[in-house]
Design an enzyme around this catalytic site. Structure first.
Site, PDB file in Angstrom:
ATOM      1  N   HIS A  58       0.966  -1.331   0.157  1.00 27.15           N
ATOM      2  CA  HIS A  58       0.064  -0.018   0.006  1.00 27.15           C
ATOM      3  C   HIS A  58       1.028   1.412  -0.043  1.00 27.15           C
ATOM      4  O   HIS A  58       0.480   2.440  -0.156  1.00 27.15           O
ATOM      5  CB  HIS A  58      -0.926  -0.105   1.253  1.00 27.15           C
ATOM      6  N   HIS A  97      -6.289  -7.460  -0.326  1.00 27.97           N
ATOM      7  CA  HIS A  97      -6.211  -5.988  -0.984  1.00 27.97           C
ATOM      8  C   HIS A  97      -5.390  -5.590  -2.175  1.00 27.97           C
ATOM      9  O   HIS A  97      -4.492  -5.939  -2.584  1.00 27.97           O
ATOM     10  CB  HIS A  97      -5.848  -5.257   0.272  1.00 27.97           C
TER      11      HIS A  97
HETATM   12 ZN   LIG Z   1      -3.965  -7.344   2.597  1.00 24.90          ZN
END
Ligand SMILES: [Zn+2]
Length: 279
Positions: A58, A97
């Protein structure tokens, strides 16, 4: 980041908390993956599984977020390219994700193929299947934005129909895997339905085979998320067996108790395949 942590740290965002010790940890996580790719690129290791914390996918080039400080895998990919150990790096992101930071880092470039499977819509909100790269990077970002409940059957089809053909077409010199065990069927944070034996093992076996046929076997796997500790332990063990070319022990946690029928997701897979000219 160094100064913020040196002053004792605190919240970077609601999910991401750092302390005075985080600087050393974050450097070791990023440096650990760089060390692994160097060892593999110079034939001192066959492959590596980097159990690093904090995770990385991220983190964008200029922002820490989502538990991540530095983007360990993106930094390792850039290191390989900058040092001429590879001209084309494929990053396969199997965390539940979307790896927005990795996508951001290479969105306008053709020297990294970024392929992500993830639950969608979900944190961090990016990774819709129509996001495919920009400029010279057009077509080198492949997002499989999968509905909640997608499990082993959907991933098996995605691997055969999209991921493996896309990697073969790209012909990378090095394969990196951002491996999150939070797509496991009993993960407390997410709602995909992968099992260890039915998805994680075949995904990593395929990565190893693709690396063997395309990239001289050069494969480095780095840990991203994963919040069910039993799954984390058993899946990590299974992955180590796969990297050694061994069959993992029987999956002690078993198949998912439920999952979407492939027929419900096949139209999405067909659309992604058509968008990326993989038909
Ligand atoms: Zn994740």
């Amino acid at each position: 980041m160094r100064d913020f942590m040196a002053r004792g740290g605190g919240h970077i965002d609601p999910d991401t908390v750092v302390s005075a010790g985080s600087w050393e940890a974050a450097l070791r996580a990023a440096g650990g993956v760089v060390e692994a790719v160097e060892q593999v690129a110079t034939d001192r290791l066959d492959s590596a599984f980097c159990v690093v914390r904090p995770p990385g996918h991220h983190a964008t080039p200029d922002r820490a977020m989502g538990f991540c400080v530095f983007n360990n895998v993106a930094i390792a990919a850039e290191w390989l390219l900058a040092n001429q150990h590879a001209q084309r790096v494929a990053i396969l992101d199997y965390d539940v994700h979307h790896g927005n930071g990795t996508q951001d880092a290479f969105y306008s470039r053709a020297d990294v193929l970024y392929v992500s499977t993830h639950q969608y819509p979900f944190y961090p909100g990016t990774g819709f299947w129509r996001e495919t790269g920009a400029g010279p990077g057009e077509g080198y970002t492949i997002n499989l934005s999968l509905p909640s409940g997608s499990g082993d059957d959907v991933y098996s089809a995605a691997l055969d129909q999209i991921i493996a053909p896309a990697v073969r077409r790209y012909a990378p010199n090095f394969i990196l895997v951002s491996l999150g065990f939070d797509a496991f069927w009993a993960d407390p944070l997410a709602s995909l339905r992968l099992s260890i034996g039915g998805a994680y093992t075949p995904l990593l076996r395929s990565a190893r085979e693709l690396a063997a046929s395309l990239a001289g076997g050069r494969l480095v796997v780095a840990l991203e998320g994963g919040y069910n500790l039993d799954a984390l332990a058993h899946a990590a063990e299974a992955i180590c067996h796969v990297l050694l070319g061994e069959d993992p022990p029987p999956d002690p946690l078993g198949p998912p108790p439920d999952q979407l029928n492939l027929a419900e997701v096949q139209p999405l897979l067909d659309a992604i395949r058509a968008l990326h000219h993989l038909v």
